[in-house]
Design an enzyme around this catalytic site. Sequence first.
Site, PDB file in Angstrom:
ATOM      1  N   GLU A 101      96.488  14.098  49.038  1.00 43.21           N
ATOM      2  CA  GLU A 101      96.281  15.050  47.930  1.00 43.21           C
ATOM      3  C   GLU A 101      97.712  15.564  47.660  1.00 43.21           C
ATOM      4  O   GLU A 101      98.430  15.703  46.692  1.00 43.21           O
ATOM      5  CB  GLU A 101      95.459  16.372  48.471  1.00 43.21           C
ATOM      6  CG  GLU A 101      95.305  17.435  47.588  1.00 43.21           C
ATOM      7  CD  GLU A 101      94.407  18.428  48.056  1.00 43.21           C
ATOM      8  OE1 GLU A 101      94.144  19.478  47.486  1.00 43.21           O
ATOM      9  OE2 GLU A 101      94.372  18.781  49.443  1.00 43.21           O
ATOM     10  N   HIS A 102      98.370  16.321  48.719  1.00 44.56           N
ATOM     11  CA  HIS A 102      99.789  16.899  48.461  1.00 44.56           C
ATOM     12  C   HIS A 102     100.792  16.124  49.069  1.00 44.56           C
ATOM     13  O   HIS A 102     100.562  15.759  50.550  1.00 44.56           O
ATOM     14  CB  HIS A 102      99.690  18.305  49.028  1.00 44.56           C
ATOM     15  CG  HIS A 102      98.797  19.327  48.663  1.00 44.56           C
ATOM     16  ND1 HIS A 102      97.739  19.629  49.518  1.00 44.56           N
ATOM     17  CD2 HIS A 102      98.480  19.804  47.342  1.00 44.56           C
ATOM     18  CE1 HIS A 102      96.817  20.513  48.780  1.00 44.56           C
ATOM     19  NE2 HIS A 102      97.569  20.697  47.596  1.00 44.56           N
TER      20      HIS A 102
END
Length: 425
Positions: free
Chosen positions: A318-319
């Site tokens: 995600e990040h």
Amino acid sequence: MARYLKQGKAKDEIAQNDAQVAETVRQTILKIEQEGDAAVRELSAKFDKWSPEQFRLTEEQIAEIISGVPEQTIDDIKFAQSNVRRFAEEQRKSMLDIEVETLPGVILGHKNIPVESVGCYIPGGRYPMVASAHMSVLTAKVAGVKRVIACTPPINGEIPAATVAAMHMAGADEIYILGGIQAMAAMAVGTETIKPVDMLVGPGNAFVAEAKRQLYGRVGIDLFAGPTETLVVADETADAEMIATDILGQGEHGPTSPGALITTSEKLAEETIKEIERQLTVLPTADVASVSWRDYGQIILVEDEQEALVEANRLAFEHVEILTKDPDFFLNNMTNYGCLFLGPETNVAYGDKVIGTNHTLPTKGAARYTGGLWVGKFLKTVTYQKVSEEASAYIGEYAARLCQLENFAGHAEQALLRVRRYGKK
């Protein structure tokens, strides 16, 4: 060849936990389908100790709640929302309606039409996710959604005032103090007092995420958002304190939030392990972050940045923070991620809270096929066509033959009717 210095839980163990959550969610949705408001109230009382006269806040209640929010908090929310709004507006400008004449007399086009109604979930509990109001409600409004409703749970029997302020300031048309599966199902299915929506968006815990998954199809969703994931890609120019801080800073989201380091430096990897252990002795949220690191933390040692790229794309987190000599190498070449944070000057917290990019992002490998929440998620790109008589007769001959090739006689007749009617007399 890449090798693991640390690995998290096995996939089989994770899958077993997911199955238990799925069954709980299935039964809860069924209960709300059958019993409506009565089930919602029962579940809210059971899980949140919350059973008010009505779950929807009145305009008077909203005004009273906001009046008690400190002025500095209101100013901070305004700052964050101005950044989110500015970026969302620029994204919206990039999505253009088109109309083109592809052949003489054949006009094709597409329009970007907003979804009519959206339900936004704003997580609460231990962490009142004020920022989720900006990311969901405000972005939907920039897209042009007419009806945006928002749900957030009470916290220890109290209404989260700052969250309500953020939802109202973002433009929510209806605000409900309601959480968990019951909030998701009520928005999607509808009850006697909550009109159903066309789409659900927003992050949440494992139960909220699973509710979105099971409700998908009945309503649209932004994406399947599971526990927060954070990957740091670093070389020898990075420092262990920053890596540890940024991994643990996201690990505090929950005990199942994966944090990973991919690095070309074994020395940095070892220093990071020690630094994480040190920070866990002082971090106020160490009770959660320590479990996420113990059970889901990973460290992968690679030969060079090309191998780091391969491993990062495989994880599809995600990040992704890039702490290397040349962050633009990953910007130009990496393909599977929710959001990139390039260089030591930025970090995931900026994206989560204030800088303007959206924090609802793909997890569990979904970055291989989708991006995160943005204005475009609230828009339906629909097509249309207009054809002149002469063009219809011309196109019809091709269409008829192609339909007959597939044994679609009725399709072919649609085309042939136009050929007979509009063809040369």
